[in-house]
Design a protein around this motif. Structure first.
Motif, PDB file in Angstrom:
ATOM      1  N   MET A 112      80.877  29.760  48.921  1.00  0.00           N
ATOM      2  CA  MET A 112      80.563  28.720  49.884  1.00  0.00           C
ATOM      3  C   MET A 112      81.853  28.146  50.468  1.00  0.00           C
ATOM      4  O   MET A 112      82.805  27.865  49.737  1.00  0.00           O
ATOM      5  CB  MET A 112      79.768  27.609  49.188  1.00  0.00           C
ATOM      6  N   LEU A 113      81.897  27.999  51.766  1.00  0.00           N
ATOM      7  CA  LEU A 113      82.996  27.327  52.446  1.00  0.00           C
ATOM      8  C   LEU A 113      82.621  25.856  52.561  1.00  0.00           C
ATOM      9  O   LEU A 113      81.573  25.519  53.109  1.00  0.00           O
ATOM     10  CB  LEU A 113      83.216  27.932  53.828  1.00  0.00           C
ATOM     11  N   HIS A 130      81.967  20.299  61.453  1.00  0.00           N
ATOM     12  CA  HIS A 130      80.607  20.483  60.952  1.00  0.00           C
ATOM     13  C   HIS A 130      80.114  21.913  61.117  1.00  0.00           C
ATOM     14  O   HIS A 130      78.932  22.182  60.900  1.00  0.00           O
ATOM     15  CB  HIS A 130      79.654  19.521  61.661  1.00  0.00           C
ATOM     16  N   SER A 131      81.014  22.811  61.481  1.00  0.00           N
ATOM     17  CA  SER A 131      80.645  24.219  61.652  1.00  0.00           C
ATOM     18  C   SER A 131      81.869  25.075  61.392  1.00  0.00           C
ATOM     19  O   SER A 131      83.001  24.579  61.371  1.00  0.00           O
ATOM     20  CB  SER A 131      80.126  24.480  63.065  1.00  0.00           C
ATOM     21  N   LEU A 187      79.854  24.259  54.951  1.00  0.00           N
ATOM     22  CA  LEU A 187      79.827  24.788  56.313  1.00  0.00           C
ATOM     23  C   LEU A 187      79.133  26.138  56.408  1.00  0.00           C
ATOM     24  O   LEU A 187      78.510  26.436  57.418  1.00  0.00           O
ATOM     25  CB  LEU A 187      81.258  24.920  56.852  1.00  0.00           C
ATOM     26  N   ALA A 188      79.274  26.956  55.362  1.00  0.00           N
ATOM     27  CA  ALA A 188      78.693  28.296  55.404  1.00  0.00           C
ATOM     28  C   ALA A 188      78.739  28.912  54.013  1.00  0.00           C
ATOM     29  O   ALA A 188      79.498  28.472  53.147  1.00  0.00           O
ATOM     30  CB  ALA A 188      79.453  29.188  56.383  1.00  0.00           C
ATOM     31  N   VAL A 189      77.918  29.917  53.816  1.00  0.00           N
ATOM     32  CA  VAL A 189      77.987  30.711  52.586  1.00  0.00           C
ATOM     33  C   VAL A 189      78.711  32.009  52.921  1.00  0.00           C
ATOM     34  O   VAL A 189      78.684  32.474  54.061  1.00  0.00           O
ATOM     35  CB  VAL A 189      76.596  30.998  51.988  1.00  0.00           C
ATOM     36  N   THR A 190      79.373  32.587  51.923  1.00  0.00           N
ATOM     37  CA  THR A 190      80.141  33.804  52.180  1.00  0.00           C
ATOM     38  C   THR A 190      79.376  35.065  51.824  1.00  0.00           C
ATOM     39  O   THR A 190      79.919  36.158  51.933  1.00  0.00           O
ATOM     40  CB  THR A 190      81.470  33.775  51.407  1.00  0.00           C
ATOM     41  N   THR A 191      78.139  34.918  51.387  1.00  0.00           N
ATOM     42  CA  THR A 191      77.302  36.087  51.128  1.00  0.00           C
ATOM     43  C   THR A 191      76.772  36.640  52.446  1.00  0.00           C
ATOM     44  O   THR A 191      76.804  35.963  53.481  1.00  0.00           O
ATOM     45  CB  THR A 191      76.122  35.710  50.216  1.00  0.00           C
ATOM     46  N   LEU A 217      70.092  26.888  49.781  1.00  0.00           N
ATOM     47  CA  LEU A 217      70.563  26.093  50.916  1.00  0.00           C
ATOM     48  C   LEU A 217      70.325  26.891  52.199  1.00  0.00           C
ATOM     49  O   LEU A 217      71.262  27.324  52.867  1.00  0.00           O
ATOM     50  CB  LEU A 217      72.053  25.772  50.751  1.00  0.00           C
ATOM     51  N   PRO A 218      69.058  27.116  52.541  1.00  0.00           N
ATOM     52  CA  PRO A 218      68.738  28.002  53.670  1.00  0.00           C
ATOM     53  C   PRO A 218      69.232  27.497  55.010  1.00  0.00           C
ATOM     54  O   PRO A 218      69.305  28.278  55.973  1.00  0.00           O
ATOM     55  CB  PRO A 218      67.201  28.073  53.624  1.00  0.00           C
ATOM     56  N   GLU A 219      69.590  26.220  55.104  1.00  0.00           N
ATOM     57  CA  GLU A 219      70.059  25.686  56.373  1.00  0.00           C
ATOM     58  C   GLU A 219      71.492  26.098  56.692  1.00  0.00           C
ATOM     59  O   GLU A 219      71.937  25.974  57.841  1.00  0.00           O
ATOM     60  CB  GLU A 219      69.968  24.152  56.364  1.00  0.00           C
ATOM     61  N   LEU A 220      72.219  26.601  55.689  1.00  0.00           N
ATOM     62  CA  LEU A 220      73.602  27.000  55.906  1.00  0.00           C
ATOM     63  C   LEU A 220      73.673  28.416  56.475  1.00  0.00           C
ATOM     64  O   LEU A 220      73.026  29.324  55.961  1.00  0.00           O
ATOM     65  CB  LEU A 220      74.390  26.957  54.594  1.00  0.00           C
ATOM     66  N   PRO A 221      74.478  28.622  57.492  1.00  0.00           N
ATOM     67  CA  PRO A 221      74.633  29.983  58.023  1.00  0.00           C
ATOM     68  C   PRO A 221      75.525  30.821  57.107  1.00  0.00           C
ATOM     69  O   PRO A 221      76.266  30.290  56.271  1.00  0.00           O
ATOM     70  CB  PRO A 221      75.317  29.748  59.374  1.00  0.00           C
ATOM     71  N   ALA A 222      75.454  32.118  57.273  1.00  0.00           N
ATOM     72  CA  ALA A 222      76.390  33.003  56.586  1.00  0.00           C
ATOM     73  C   ALA A 222      77.684  33.038  57.392  1.00  0.00           C
ATOM     74  O   ALA A 222      77.656  33.054  58.627  1.00  0.00           O
ATOM     75  CB  ALA A 222      75.801  34.408  56.461  1.00  0.00           C
TER      76      ALA A 222
END
Length: 200
Positions: free
Chosen positions: A1-2, A11-12, A95-99, A106-111
């Motif tokens: 996770m970032l 925020h992005s 901010l994002a997941v690295t997978t 945390l489905p709201e987080l983008p990859a």
């Protein structure tokens, strides 16, 4: 996770990249090097200096989060299970997941790969044996221990708990795991060589 300190004005991932020249960013991995290679082309005149990411080694997640929350560092890559309570409590901002795919927790987080194609990193908790262990012994261990583990994974209560902690269940054979390790070795060897990372 970032993730970043929540006082940071980002925020992005796009905002984070634009802000990268001004921050102290910590990571215990080569993910920043992998991300840099996708973000800034080698001959780009706007490529930030090498000091944009300062890798700060920590003896575990707890001291790292102490500094992240206090603002002594501005961002970090850390595993989801170690980070999820800080994200949920608001003491850190994800901010994002690295997978490759979004996290079920945390489905709201983008990859991260959505904005930086090819960037993917994850940690695996596994059960292993010494490299030269005979195949018949591996088969015996797999038939006993792995059967018990898979039975546990089949329990919906355990699955729900692991998913709530941000973990993803990855079951398979010894051959499946060997292929995973081989792919990851090739990927990170390229990143390390491209970034010029050396052990000192």
């Amino acid at each position: 996770m970032l993730q970043v300190n929540p006082t940071m004005p980002v925020h992005s991932v796009a905002e984070f990249i634009a802000y990268a020249r001004e921050i102290r960013f910590v990571s215990a991995s080569a993910i920043p090097a992998q991300a840099r290679s996708r973000t800034w082309p080698p001959n780009c005149s706007a490529r930030p200096p090498a000091s944009s990411f300062v890798s700060v080694p920590y003896r575990g997640s707890a001291p790292m989060f102490t500094d992240l929350i206090a603002g002594r560092i501005q961002g970090a890559f850390e595993n989801i299970p170690a980070s999820i309570e800080q994200i949920r409590s608001g003491t850190a901002r994800a901010l994002a997941v690295t997978t490759a795919a979004a996290s079920e927790s945390l489905p709201e987080l983008p990859a991260l790969s959505a904005g930086l194609p090819g960037v993917e990193a994850f940690a695996v908790a596994d059960i292993g044996a010494p490299r030269d262990t005979p195949a018949e012994i591996i088969a015996t261990i797999n038939a006993t221990i792995n059967a018990t583990i898979n039975a546990g994974f089949a329990d919906p209560r355990l699955r729900a708990r692991l998913e709530d902690l941000g973990a993803t269940i990855l079951a398979g054979s010894p051959e499946d795991f060997a292929l995973l390790i081989a792919r990851e070795t090739v990927k990170w060897t390229r990143v390390i060589r491209s970034a010029g990372i050396r052990i000192t």
